[in-house]
Design a protein around this motif. Structure first.
Motif, PDB file in Angstrom:
ATOM      1  N   LEU A  54       0.196  -0.806  -7.173  1.00  0.00           N
ATOM      2  CA  LEU A  54       1.430  -0.066  -7.404  1.00  0.00           C
ATOM      3  C   LEU A  54       2.455  -0.946  -8.119  1.00  0.00           C
ATOM      4  N   ALA A  55       2.577  -2.190  -7.698  1.00  0.00           N
ATOM      5  CA  ALA A  55       3.530  -3.109  -8.330  1.00  0.00           C
ATOM      6  C   ALA A  55       3.146  -3.368  -9.783  1.00  0.00           C
ATOM      7  N   MET A  56       1.854  -3.625 -10.033  1.00  0.00           N
ATOM      8  CA  MET A  56       1.417  -3.938 -11.395  1.00  0.00           C
ATOM      9  C   MET A  56       1.559  -2.735 -12.324  1.00  0.00           C
ATOM     10  N   HIS A  57       1.209  -1.554 -11.846  1.00  0.00           N
ATOM     11  CA  HIS A  57       1.348  -0.369 -12.692  1.00  0.00           C
ATOM     12  C   HIS A  57       2.813   0.032 -12.861  1.00  0.00           C
ATOM     13  N   GLY A  58       3.645  -0.266 -11.880  1.00  0.00           N
ATOM     14  CA  GLY A  58       5.079  -0.073 -12.054  1.00  0.00           C
ATOM     15  C   GLY A  58       5.601  -0.942 -13.192  1.00  0.00           C
TER      16      GLY A  58
ATOM     17  N   HIS B  68      15.407  -4.438 -15.058  1.00  0.00           N
ATOM     18  CA  HIS B  68      15.409  -3.315 -14.137  1.00  0.00           C
ATOM     19  C   HIS B  68      14.585  -3.648 -12.907  1.00  0.00           C
ATOM     20  N   ASP B  69      15.064  -3.234 -11.767  1.00  0.00           N
ATOM     21  CA  ASP B  69      14.271  -3.345 -10.552  1.00  0.00           C
ATOM     22  C   ASP B  69      13.142  -2.337 -10.621  1.00  0.00           C
ATOM     23  N   LEU B  70      12.018  -2.654 -10.021  1.00  0.00           N
ATOM     24  CA  LEU B  70      10.904  -1.728  -9.977  1.00  0.00           C
ATOM     25  C   LEU B  70      11.001  -0.899  -8.711  1.00  0.00           C
ATOM     26  N   GLY B  71      11.287   0.382  -8.836  1.00  0.00           N
ATOM     27  CA  GLY B  71      11.359   1.254  -7.675  1.00  0.00           C
ATOM     28  C   GLY B  71      10.078   1.224  -6.855  1.00  0.00           C
ATOM     29  N   PRO B  72       8.889   1.406  -7.497  1.00  0.00           N
ATOM     30  CA  PRO B  72       7.654   1.368  -6.726  1.00  0.00           C
ATOM     31  C   PRO B  72       7.424   0.017  -6.053  1.00  0.00           C
ATOM     32  N   ALA B  73       7.830  -1.053  -6.715  1.00  0.00           N
ATOM     33  CA  ALA B  73       7.625  -2.375  -6.125  1.00  0.00           C
ATOM     34  C   ALA B  73       8.470  -2.542  -4.871  1.00  0.00           C
ATOM     35  N   VAL B  74       9.692  -2.039  -4.925  1.00  0.00           N
ATOM     36  CA  VAL B  74      10.555  -2.123  -3.742  1.00  0.00           C
ATOM     37  C   VAL B  74       9.943  -1.321  -2.603  1.00  0.00           C
ATOM     38  N   ARG B  75       9.466  -0.124  -2.930  1.00  0.00           N
ATOM     39  CA  ARG B  75       8.820   0.685  -1.883  1.00  0.00           C
ATOM     40  C   ARG B  75       7.565  -0.013  -1.361  1.00  0.00           C
ATOM     41  N   ALA B  76       6.810  -0.654  -2.238  1.00  0.00           N
ATOM     42  CA  ALA B  76       5.602  -1.360  -1.800  1.00  0.00           C
ATOM     43  C   ALA B  76       5.969  -2.481  -0.842  1.00  0.00           C
ATOM     44  N   ARG B  77       7.063  -3.185  -1.144  1.00  0.00           N
ATOM     45  CA  ARG B  77       7.482  -4.274  -0.260  1.00  0.00           C
ATOM     46  C   ARG B  77       7.809  -3.727   1.118  1.00  0.00           C
ATOM     47  N   ARG B  78       8.440  -2.561   1.175  1.00  0.00           N
ATOM     48  CA  ARG B  78       8.774  -1.960   2.466  1.00  0.00           C
ATOM     49  C   ARG B  78       7.530  -1.517   3.220  1.00  0.00           C
ATOM     50  N   LEU B  79       6.432  -1.290   2.513  1.00  0.00           N
ATOM     51  CA  LEU B  79       5.192  -0.858   3.159  1.00  0.00           C
ATOM     52  C   LEU B  79       4.356  -2.025   3.670  1.00  0.00           C
ATOM     53  N   GLY B  80       4.838  -3.242   3.513  1.00  0.00           N
ATOM     54  CA  GLY B  80       4.103  -4.362   4.074  1.00  0.00           C
ATOM     55  C   GLY B  80       3.874  -5.508   3.128  1.00  0.00           C
ATOM     56  N   ALA B  81       4.248  -5.396   1.871  1.00  0.00           N
ATOM     57  CA  ALA B  81       4.009  -6.489   0.931  1.00  0.00           C
ATOM     58  C   ALA B  81       4.853  -7.705   1.265  1.00  0.00           C
ATOM     59  N   ARG B  82       5.971  -7.509   1.919  1.00  0.00           N
ATOM     60  CA  ARG B  82       6.850  -8.635   2.231  1.00  0.00           C
ATOM     61  C   ARG B  82       6.156  -9.636   3.152  1.00  0.00           C
ATOM     62  N   ARG B  83       5.477  -9.152   4.146  1.00  0.00           N
ATOM     63  CA  ARG B  83       4.741 -10.009   5.070  1.00  0.00           C
ATOM     64  C   ARG B  83       3.354  -9.409   5.261  1.00  0.00           C
ATOM     65  N   PRO B  84       2.435  -9.737   4.363  1.00  0.00           N
ATOM     66  CA  PRO B  84       1.126  -9.081   4.424  1.00  0.00           C
ATOM     67  C   PRO B  84       0.412  -9.258   5.754  1.00  0.00           C
ATOM     68  N   ARG B  85       0.605 -10.384   6.427  1.00  0.00           N
ATOM     69  CA  ARG B  85      -0.092 -10.591   7.697  1.00  0.00           C
ATOM     70  C   ARG B  85       0.545  -9.804   8.829  1.00  0.00           C
ATOM     71  N   GLY B  86       1.855  -9.608   8.761  1.00  0.00           N
ATOM     72  CA  GLY B  86       2.550  -8.870   9.803  1.00  0.00           C
ATOM     73  C   GLY B  86       2.528  -7.373   9.582  1.00  0.00           C
ATOM     74  N   GLY B  87       2.000  -6.943   8.458  1.00  0.00           N
ATOM     75  CA  GLY B  87       1.980  -5.531   8.141  1.00  0.00           C
ATOM     76  C   GLY B  87       1.035  -4.720   8.996  1.00  0.00           C
ATOM     77  N   ALA B  88       0.028  -5.352   9.582  1.00  0.00           N
ATOM     78  CA  ALA B  88      -0.970  -4.614  10.364  1.00  0.00           C
ATOM     79  C   ALA B  88      -0.321  -3.897  11.553  1.00  0.00           C
ATOM     80  N   ALA B  89       0.611  -4.543  12.243  1.00  0.00           N
ATOM     81  CA  ALA B  89       1.266  -3.890  13.388  1.00  0.00           C
ATOM     82  C   ALA B  89       2.068  -2.683  12.920  1.00  0.00           C
ATOM     83  N   ARG B  90       2.739  -2.824  11.804  1.00  0.00           N
ATOM     84  CA  ARG B  90       3.505  -1.709  11.249  1.00  0.00           C
ATOM     85  C   ARG B  90       2.554  -0.586  10.824  1.00  0.00           C
ATOM     86  N   ASP B  91       1.409  -0.952  10.229  1.00  0.00           N
ATOM     87  CA  ASP B  91       0.416   0.050   9.830  1.00  0.00           C
ATOM     88  C   ASP B  91      -0.112   0.802  11.048  1.00  0.00           C
TER      89      ASP B  91
END
Length: 149
Positions: free
Chosen positions: A81-85, A25-48
């Motif tokens: 969030l990913a680990m608890h998911g 099963h895909d992890l719903g919270p993990a997918v959402r976490a990736r969209r919040l910046g986990a995909r590119r942790p260094r580039g997430g600051a501009a999005r934040d």
């Protein structure tokens, strides 16, 4: 008179079918976490900055790794969030595999925390032995003290 069985939801039927077929099963919270910046942790600051324009993302915040800028401290809730998911999926009898980029993100984050800080009271349990031929997610979770059998 025979009692009518309660109807199962469409999602529950789908999950039971996947579980019976041995599917992961895909992890719903993990997918959402990736969209919040986990995909590119260094580039997430501009999005934040766009998401919370009034926040000082360079302001110091305490974290398990010590005092760090807020943009770096946000990495811990994403990994959490990913680990608890994963924990939730396992507690329901489902197998779960983190998406590769999220697994790498979590592994790099965990590798950045000193062992004594990770294993302190209230932190992670001692590492467990992963099963034979573990997936990267199983190896990570075993390192974090989860039972992955």
């Amino acid at each position: 008179m025979e009692r009518a069985r309660p109807r199962r939801s469409r999602h529950r039927q789908r999950d039971e079918g996947r579980r019976a077929a041995g599917g992961r099963h895909d992890l719903g919270p993990a997918v959402r976490a990736r969209r919040l910046g986990a995909r590119r942790p260094r580039g997430g600051a501009a999005r934040d900055r766009r998401a919370v324009p009034d926040a000082d993302l360079d302001a110091p915040r305490s974290s398990p790794a010590g005092e760090v800028p807020l943009h770096q401290a946000l990495a811990f809730p994403i990994a959490d969030l990913a680990m608890h998911g994963w924990d939730l999926h396992r507690s329901c009898g489902r197998s779960a595999e983190l998406p590769a980029d999220l697994q790498v993100f979590c592994q790099e984050l965990i590798d950045s925390v000193p062992e004594e800080a990770m294993r302190r009271p209230g932190g992670f349990a001692p590492a467990t032995t992963p099963p034979e031929n573990p997936s990267p997610t199983d190896r990570l979770m075993a390192f974090l003290g989860r039972n992955v059998d």
